[in-house]
Motif scaffolding. Structure first.
Motif, PDB file in Angstrom:
ATOM      1  N   VAL A 108       0.834  -1.196   0.000  1.00 26.88           N
ATOM      2  CA  VAL A 108       0.000   0.000   0.000  1.00 26.88           C
ATOM      3  C   VAL A 108       0.875   1.255   0.000  1.00 26.88           C
ATOM      4  O   VAL A 108       1.837   1.346   0.777  1.00 26.88           O
ATOM      5  N   ASN A 109       0.521   2.187  -0.863  1.00 30.07           N
ATOM      6  CA  ASN A 109       1.146   3.513  -0.889  1.00 30.07           C
ATOM      7  C   ASN A 109       0.047   4.566  -0.715  1.00 30.07           C
ATOM      8  O   ASN A 109      -1.126   4.305  -1.007  1.00 30.07           O
ATOM      9  N   TYR A 110       0.426   5.749  -0.216  1.00 29.95           N
ATOM     10  CA  TYR A 110      -0.541   6.829   0.016  1.00 29.95           C
ATOM     11  C   TYR A 110       0.008   8.134  -0.551  1.00 29.95           C
ATOM     12  O   TYR A 110       1.198   8.253  -0.870  1.00 29.95           O
ATOM     13  N   ASP A 111      -0.861   9.107  -0.598  1.00 30.35           N
ATOM     14  CA  ASP A 111      -0.380  10.457  -0.885  1.00 30.35           C
ATOM     15  C   ASP A 111       0.482  10.911   0.287  1.00 30.35           C
ATOM     16  O   ASP A 111       0.374  10.390   1.413  1.00 30.35           O
ATOM     17  N   LEU A 112       1.352  11.886   0.051  1.00 33.62           N
ATOM     18  CA  LEU A 112       2.316  12.300   1.067  1.00 33.62           C
ATOM     19  C   LEU A 112       1.628  12.777   2.340  1.00 33.62           C
ATOM     20  O   LEU A 112       2.097  12.504   3.461  1.00 33.62           O
ATOM     21  N   GLY A 113       0.498  13.463   2.208  1.00 34.92           N
ATOM     22  CA  GLY A 113      -0.208  13.948   3.391  1.00 34.92           C
ATOM     23  C   GLY A 113      -0.646  12.822   4.300  1.00 34.92           C
ATOM     24  O   GLY A 113      -0.530  12.915   5.533  1.00 34.92           O
ATOM     25  N   ASN A 114      -1.150  11.738   3.729  1.00 38.13           N
ATOM     26  CA  ASN A 114      -1.591  10.608   4.560  1.00 38.13           C
ATOM     27  C   ASN A 114      -0.398   9.910   5.207  1.00 38.13           C
ATOM     28  O   ASN A 114      -0.478   9.463   6.356  1.00 38.13           O
ATOM     29  N   TRP A 115       0.724   9.808   4.466  1.00 37.01           N
ATOM     30  CA  TRP A 115       1.940   9.254   5.064  1.00 37.01           C
ATOM     31  C   TRP A 115       2.338  10.080   6.291  1.00 37.01           C
ATOM     32  O   TRP A 115       2.676   9.533   7.349  1.00 37.01           O
ATOM     33  N   GLU A 116       2.296  11.381   6.160  1.00 31.02           N
ATOM     34  CA  GLU A 116       2.691  12.244   7.281  1.00 31.02           C
ATOM     35  C   GLU A 116       1.776  12.031   8.485  1.00 31.02           C
ATOM     36  O   GLU A 116       2.235  11.992   9.641  1.00 31.02           O
ATOM     37  N   ARG A 117       0.493  11.877   8.237  1.00 30.77           N
ATOM     38  CA  ARG A 117      -0.445  11.689   9.354  1.00 30.77           C
ATOM     39  C   ARG A 117      -0.246  10.323  10.021  1.00 30.77           C
ATOM     40  O   ARG A 117      -0.389  10.195  11.243  1.00 30.77           O
ATOM     41  N   LEU A 118       0.084   9.304   9.210  1.00 29.99           N
ATOM     42  CA  LEU A 118       0.370   7.979   9.800  1.00 29.99           C
ATOM     43  C   LEU A 118       1.643   8.036  10.649  1.00 29.99           C
ATOM     44  O   LEU A 118       1.689   7.465  11.754  1.00 29.99           O
ATOM     45  N   LEU A 119       2.673   8.731  10.159  1.00 33.90           N
ATOM     46  CA  LEU A 119       3.912   8.848  10.929  1.00 33.90           C
ATOM     47  C   LEU A 119       3.662   9.608  12.225  1.00 33.90           C
ATOM     48  O   LEU A 119       4.201   9.258  13.291  1.00 33.90           O
ATOM     49  N   SER A 120       2.836  10.629  12.143  1.00 34.95           N
ATOM     50  CA  SER A 120       2.505  11.400  13.343  1.00 34.95           C
ATOM     51  C   SER A 120       1.763  10.537  14.365  1.00 34.95           C
ATOM     52  O   SER A 120       2.028  10.602  15.575  1.00 34.95           O
ATOM     53  N   GLN A 121       0.856   9.684  13.884  1.00 34.40           N
ATOM     54  CA  GLN A 121       0.121   8.787  14.774  1.00 34.40           C
ATOM     55  C   GLN A 121       1.057   7.783  15.438  1.00 34.40           C
ATOM     56  O   GLN A 121       0.936   7.492  16.637  1.00 34.40           O
ATOM     57  N   LEU A 122       2.013   7.257  14.662  1.00 33.24           N
ATOM     58  CA  LEU A 122       2.971   6.316  15.224  1.00 33.24           C
ATOM     59  C   LEU A 122       3.781   6.959  16.348  1.00 33.24           C
ATOM     60  O   LEU A 122       4.017   6.334  17.387  1.00 33.24           O
ATOM     61  N   GLU A 123       4.190   8.184  16.155  1.00 30.62           N
ATOM     62  CA  GLU A 123       5.042   8.820  17.157  1.00 30.62           C
ATOM     63  C   GLU A 123       4.248   9.303  18.372  1.00 30.62           C
ATOM     64  O   GLU A 123       4.769   9.333  19.487  1.00 30.62           O
ATOM     65  N   SER A 124       2.958   9.628  18.162  1.00 31.42           N
ATOM     66  CA  SER A 124       2.160  10.125  19.298  1.00 31.42           C
ATOM     67  C   SER A 124       1.511   8.997  20.089  1.00 31.42           C
ATOM     68  O   SER A 124       1.494   9.016  21.328  1.00 31.42           O
ATOM     69  N   ASN A 125       0.978   8.010  19.409  1.00 37.27           N
ATOM     70  CA  ASN A 125       0.342   6.869  20.083  1.00 37.27           C
ATOM     71  C   ASN A 125       0.277   5.716  19.086  1.00 37.27           C
ATOM     72  O   ASN A 125      -0.742   5.498  18.430  1.00 37.27           O
ATOM     73  N   HIS A 126       1.351   4.962  19.002  1.00 37.33           N
ATOM     74  CA  HIS A 126       1.455   3.911  17.984  1.00 37.33           C
ATOM     75  C   HIS A 126       0.470   2.777  18.208  1.00 37.33           C
ATOM     76  O   HIS A 126       0.126   2.047  17.276  1.00 37.33           O
ATOM     77  N   GLN A 127      -0.029   2.600  19.417  1.00 37.94           N
ATOM     78  CA  GLN A 127      -0.891   1.460  19.719  1.00 37.94           C
ATOM     79  C   GLN A 127      -2.286   1.583  19.113  1.00 37.94           C
ATOM     80  O   GLN A 127      -3.042   0.619  19.093  1.00 37.94           O
ATOM     81  N   VAL A 128      -2.647   2.772  18.610  1.00 39.41           N
ATOM     82  CA  VAL A 128      -3.912   2.919  17.896  1.00 39.41           C
ATOM     83  C   VAL A 128      -3.897   2.084  16.611  1.00 39.41           C
ATOM     84  O   VAL A 128      -4.934   1.592  16.166  1.00 39.41           O
ATOM     85  N   ILE A 129      -2.720   1.917  16.050  1.00 36.10           N
ATOM     86  CA  ILE A 129      -2.554   1.122  14.827  1.00 36.10           C
ATOM     87  C   ILE A 129      -2.256  -0.322  15.228  1.00 36.10           C
ATOM     88  O   ILE A 129      -1.368  -0.574  16.052  1.00 36.10           O
ATOM     89  N   PRO A 130      -2.971  -1.325  14.682  1.00 39.83           N
ATOM     90  CA  PRO A 130      -2.731  -2.723  15.059  1.00 39.83           C
ATOM     91  C   PRO A 130      -1.266  -3.132  14.885  1.00 39.83           C
ATOM     92  O   PRO A 130      -0.557  -2.619  14.012  1.00 39.83           O
ATOM     93  N   VAL A 131      -0.840  -4.068  15.709  1.00 42.62           N
ATOM     94  CA  VAL A 131       0.565  -4.497  15.728  1.00 42.62           C
ATOM     95  C   VAL A 131       1.042  -4.912  14.339  1.00 42.62           C
ATOM     96  O   VAL A 131       2.099  -4.464  13.872  1.00 42.62           O
ATOM     97  N   VAL A 132       0.280  -5.770  13.665  1.00 39.46           N
ATOM     98  CA  VAL A 132       0.754  -6.267  12.367  1.00 39.46           C
ATOM     99  C   VAL A 132       0.776  -5.154  11.334  1.00 39.46           C
ATOM    100  O   VAL A 132       1.592  -5.170  10.402  1.00 39.46           O
ATOM    101  N   ASN A 133      -0.086  -4.158  11.472  1.00 45.35           N
ATOM    102  CA  ASN A 133      -0.062  -3.046  10.523  1.00 45.35           C
ATOM    103  C   ASN A 133       1.108  -2.115  10.766  1.00 45.35           C
ATOM    104  O   ASN A 133       1.587  -1.448   9.846  1.00 45.35           O
ATOM    105  N   ARG A 134       1.606  -2.070  11.996  1.00 46.45           N
ATOM    106  CA  ARG A 134       2.833  -1.303  12.248  1.00 46.45           C
ATOM    107  C   ARG A 134       3.997  -1.958  11.512  1.00 46.45           C
ATOM    108  O   ARG A 134       4.839  -1.273  10.911  1.00 46.45           O
ATOM    109  N   ALA A 135       4.023  -3.275  11.523  1.00 48.44           N
ATOM    110  CA  ALA A 135       5.048  -3.990  10.756  1.00 48.44           C
ATOM    111  C   ALA A 135       4.849  -3.773   9.257  1.00 48.44           C
ATOM    112  O   ALA A 135       5.819  -3.637   8.500  1.00 48.44           O
ATOM    113  N   GLN A 136       3.604  -3.750   8.830  1.00 46.69           N
ATOM    114  CA  GLN A 136       3.288  -3.529   7.412  1.00 46.69           C
ATOM    115  C   GLN A 136       3.770  -2.159   6.946  1.00 46.69           C
ATOM    116  O   GLN A 136       4.360  -2.020   5.871  1.00 46.69           O
ATOM    117  N   ILE A 137       3.513  -1.123   7.749  1.00 41.79           N
ATOM    118  CA  ILE A 137       3.920   0.234   7.380  1.00 41.79           C
ATOM    119  C   ILE A 137       5.433   0.298   7.179  1.00 41.79           C
ATOM    120  O   ILE A 137       5.929   0.865   6.199  1.00 41.79           O
TER     121      ILE A 137
END
Length: 960
Positions: A625-654
């Motif tokens: 999966v690829n995204y537009d740059l804005g969505n990538w930035e928001r996913l990175l921000s979510q990982l750094e602020s509260n990574h547990q909102v994203i499922p464990v296997v999807n963190r590995a996927q990203i």
């Protein structure tokens, strides 16, 4: 057990006919067989040299083709084999045998082709076989016989023609070498209590049954086998079915034992197995009375190394009976741990063979990872008892159906046996991401190849690869996800009942899954199972799905690691897929959607600037999966602020998607590197393992350049919190965590901390190893941590540490411990020790033949050892090729391991020279791996040209 099976009308009719034939002929056959057997029993003790049969120079004759004609159909075999576990007068270990096969003539013919390889056949009146007609039929006389070496046939030309619908009996006697080549019927040697022991064992898959006795050696040519083994007194004989009679007899003045086994179920030749040994066993019976036995060396059983396998076998069998809704087909389940075995394990029906590391577990010396390997391998092999053995693929081009299926459901069986381990999530690491790495190359291939592409033994062996196993598992998991597991299991159960004791092709499975869909309210598919799945199995590769959250546009494109590469293999689907997409929006799960063309607008995926989209939820689909740059930035921000909102296997996927998209020049490499910044807070195994694999790729690229220092400094900063965390919860590394995957994360923390120079790590591992050296009987290093400790200590030391490790390896009585030491010995930084170790791989007294190529691979993973290993393989390619044979599975792994670091134009030229210089010798199962190595090296060279400097600057800025 056959009880409880639904048999189709067609199969029932065939069974009735076969039963009628058996009633008429079995008495006559027994008389003929026993007469020949008794008449020739004395010959069993005499060894002769192997003759060379003339091989006529012909073109386009039936015997020049690798596939058997459809003129004959085997019904059952009577096979008696006598392995000699001592050398004869010529200094050889041999076996002798007699075999008879009843076959039905399907089409009029004056030619019999039956596989036979490296067998010395007795000559009867100028011919190598005897032919008898059954039920009053007169067999035509044999005109001539010869051995066709290239296609491995015994060719029998007849004076007249065989009659369609009539049955015949073909009888042969033969002698073969009980070699140590790990193929067919072979021998294994090991030491126990200072005594050298010899055992006789088999590995028939894929084309080696013909080395044990003449047979119709194709998976679709199933038959019933009546096996008798003659063996030394004091030894035990095992085969697929239960022994029905064991007697001490005298043959040619020799006091021996004869074990007669009951008839097998109707089965393929590649699943036949025999073992003669002095092993012992532990046993139990399951709830339905199936006898389960674990066999191994006496010392291993005494040390209770078989207990864990016995404990998990019963629940795994119970799970698969429920899952398939079909009873276990046999009355017993023997599993045996072998000192020498080329594969990890082999699903022989009723007698599953394993390497010792895949079946034996000693809690005193085996790590948590060893335990997980055992439960997954046992589950994989037991899954085959139904899918693969009960129903078998007609030809090897559909091998993925056997192996991909077992690779998928092994996690289901393991999860049932060990419910607290969360095994299902690990498929992303061991199947999906492994498959992606190979399937992103132009040299990949479809899951199901055309039959004409898979003919020779080496082409067949080449099918036993990551695509068949891991991509097969990933695609079937995706299918199960969008059908739902219950519908998938229902269709599967009906499929198994329909084709029980027969063979099938992949379209048969699609048909029965479609029937299950049609019978289930609420399941709606955009197309039929056939139409959806054919796009995934009949064309190679996979898509990258790109989501633009500004517009809601969703598109797909064939993902290639080298984006400018030309795909020579044509596809009727133009490399487009029907893609099921599960997704979430800012933590909320959304309705699944399908991408059915190259591009489409899905309005729900158009989001505001404070929302993010995550596609391929729980990594249920086989795509990146690829995204537009804005969505990538928001996913990175979510990982750094509260990574547990994203499922464990999807963190590995990203992590994995980002790094591979960057390698393919789809996104900027610095964006991929930024996905690792949140690891300061990550404590879960699966994301860390995904990150480590991608970072290891960078290690391999940059450990000979100025990038390496800055990269080390950055990773040291990222792993330090993890190292300190485990130091705290383990009371300063004196205990291990209770959680299954937490124990794996602890290993990552120690390994990466030591390799990047985190303060205190290397000193810790060296002190543990030094204490062990001072008191060898008392190894206080926890089994989980031994691989890391051994490697770091030997790397930091010299000859003294290496020699101590070698002594401990030679003394190791637990296979898992021996593997840890064998791997660690390759970590030394001393070139002459590495060269000596490479030479040891050519001496089976020092390194077992089954372990030689993996040992070379360990050495090649060492930056100092890599060029030494590459030179060694090039210099000795002819030796290895002759030693292991063209059909061996090992060559693809060997080539991959010694070329993994290649990333320069000079190394690329070396690869191409190696390909050219050895074109005449060939590469066997490594042919495709060599092409993949060339393709990967070419891609790395191009990538480095534009990315080396940005990577250096990013690491410098982030490590400051």
């Amino acid at each position: 057990m056959g009880k409880g099976y639904y048999i189709s009308k067609h199969l029932a009719t065939a069974a009735m006919v076969l039963a009628a034939i058996a009633l008429v002929t079995i008495i006559a056959l027994s008389v003929v067989y026993n007469r020949e057997k008794s008449k020739n029993a004395a010959k069993f003790s005499k060894a002769t040299t192997l003759p060379v049969f003339p091989t006529p120079k012909t073109s386009n004759e039936p015997w020049d083709k690798y596939r058997l004609p459809d003129t004959l159909s085997p019904q059952y075999y009577n096979v008696t084999l006598w392995p000699r576990l001592v050398k004869n007068a010529n200094g050889m270990y041999i076996f002798t045998g007699i075999s008879g096969v009843m076959f039905t003539c399907e089409k009029k013919t004056d030619l019999i082709l039956i596989h036979s390889n490296k067998l010395n056949l007795t000559v009867f009146k100028g011919h190598h076989a005897k032919l008898t007609g059954l039920s009053g039929v007169t067999a035509p006389a044999i005109k001539t016989t010869w051995f066709q070496s290239e296609t491995q046939y015994l060719v029998i030309q007849l004076e007249g023609k065989l009659k369609p619908g009539k049955d015949y009996w073909l009888y042969t006697e033969f002698t073969g070498e009980l070699a140590d080549d790990l193929e067919g019927f072979y021998r294994s040697e090991y030491m126990e209590n200072g005594e050298k022991k010899i055992i006789a064992i088999t590995q028939m898959q894929a084309t080696y049954a013909r080395k044990a006795f003449p047979c119709f050696d194709e998976p679709g040519m199933k038959a019933v086998f009546h096996i008798t083994l003659i063996h030394d007194r004091g030894t035990t004989a095992l085969s697929n079915s239960q022994e029905i009679k064991t007697e001490n007899v005298i043959i040619d003045g020799m006091a021996i034992t004869r074990t007669i086994f009951g008839p097998t179920k109707r089965m393929s030749t590649y699943l036949i197995a025999f073992v003669v040994s002095d092993f012992t066993y532990i046993d139990a019976k399951d709830k339905k009375g199936v006898l389960v036995r674990i066999w191994a060396r006496k010392k291993a059983i005494e040390d209770r190394q078989g207990d864990y396998a016995l404990n998990i076998t019963q629940p795994i069998l119970e799970f698969f009976e429920k899952y398939y809704n079909t009873s276990y087909p046999l009355s017993k389940s023997d599993q045996i741990a072998l000192p020498d075995f080329n594969s990890g394990a082999m699903e022989n029906w009723g007698l599953v063979a394993y390497r010792e590391t895949a079946l034996l577990y000693d809690p005193r010396t085996s790590a948590n990872g060893n335990k997980q390997r055992i439960v997954t391998v046992v589950s994989h092999e037991l899954a085959h008892m139904w899918f693969g053995n009960l129903v078998t693929v007609k030809w090897w081009n559909d091998l993925w159906l056997n192996e991909g299926f077992a690779s998928y459901v092994e996690y289901l069986g393991a999860d049932y046996a060990e419910p607290t381990w969360n095994m299902k999530d690990q498929t992303i690491l061991y199947d999906l991401q492994s498959a992606f790495a190979v399937d992103s190359l132009t040299s990949s291939h479809p899951l199901s190849r055309k039959e004409e592409e898979v003919n020779t033994p080496s082409e067949i062996s080449e099918m036993f690869n990551t695509i068949s196993y891991s991509k097969g598992a990933a695609v079937l998991k995706m299918l199960s996800e969008f059908l739902t597991e219950s519908v998938f299991a229902k269709g599967l159960s009906n499929y198994l009942k329909q084709f029980a004791f027969g063979s099938s092709v992949h379209s048969d499975l699609w048909e029965y899954l479609q029937k299950a869909v049609d019978q289930t309210p609420g399941i709606k598919l955009p197309y039929s199972v056939h139409e959806i799945m054919n796009r995934w199995i009949l064309q190679m590769g996979f898509p990258v799905v790109t989501i633009d959250t500004r517009t809601g546009n969703v598109s797909q494109k064939h993902f290639l690691l080298e984006p400018e590469a030309v795909v020579d293999r044509k596809s009727e689907f133009n490399y487009e897929w029907f893609v099921p997409i599960k997704w979430m929006k800012k933590g909320q799960v959304q309705d699944q959607l399908w991408l059915l063309q190259k591009s489409a607008i899905h309005k729900p995926m158009k989001v505001s600037k404070n929302e993010w989209v995550l596609a391929n939820l729980h990594v249920s689909g086989y795509f990146r999966v690829n995204y537009d740059l804005g969505n990538w930035e928001r996913l990175l921000s979510q990982l750094e602020s509260n990574h547990q909102v994203i499922p464990v296997v999807n963190r590995a996927q990203i992590l994995d998607d980002a790094f591979n998209l960057a390698r393919a020049s789809i996104i900027n490499i610095t964006l991929a590197l930024r996905t690792t910044k949140y690891l300061l807070h990550e404590r879960e195994y699966i994301p860390w393992e995904a990150a480590l694999r991608n970072l290891n790729y960078f290690f391999q690229l940059f450990d000979r350049s100025e990038v390496y220092g800055a990269m080390q400094a950055y990773l040291k900063k990222q792993v330090k919190p993890l190292f300190e965390y485990f130091g705290t919860i383990s009371s300063n590394w004196t205990t291990v965590p209770s959680g299954h995957t937490d124990q794996f994360t602890q290993i990552i923390a120690l390994s990466l901390a030591c390799s990047t120079g985190v303060e205190g790590c290397r000193e810790l591992t060296r002190s543990w190893f030094k204490k062990w050296m001072q008191n060898p009987p008392n190894n206080a290093i926890h089994p989980n941590l031994r691989s890391t400790v051994y490697c770091n200590a030997i790397a930091a030391g010299g000859a003294e540490e290496w020699n101590f490790g070698w002594q401990m390896f030679q003394k190791a009585t637990v296979a898992a411990e021996a593997v840890k030491l064998r791997s660690a010995l390759a970590c030394t930084k001393v070139p002459w020790l590495l060269n000596r170790y490479l030479e040891y791989t050519m001496n089976p007294e020092k390194i077992r033949k089954q372990d030689a190529t993996s040992t070379i691979g360990y050495i090649a993973s060492n930056i100092i050892g890599q060029p030494l290993a590459w030179d060694f393989v090039r210099a000795n390619w002819d030796y290895f090729f002759k030693l292991y044979g063209t059909g061996s599975f090992i060559f693809s792994g060997l080539i991959r391991d010694v070329t993994y670091r290649f990333c320069t134009p000079f190394e690329l030229s070396q690869l191409k020279r190696f390909q050219k210089d050895n074109a005449e010798t060939g590469f066997g199962s490594g042919t495709q791996a060599l092409q993949q190595a060339i393709e990967k090296t070419t891609a790395k060279i191009k990538w480095l040209e534009g990315n080396k400097e940005p990577v250096l600057q990013w690491f410098l800025s982030e490590s400051a």
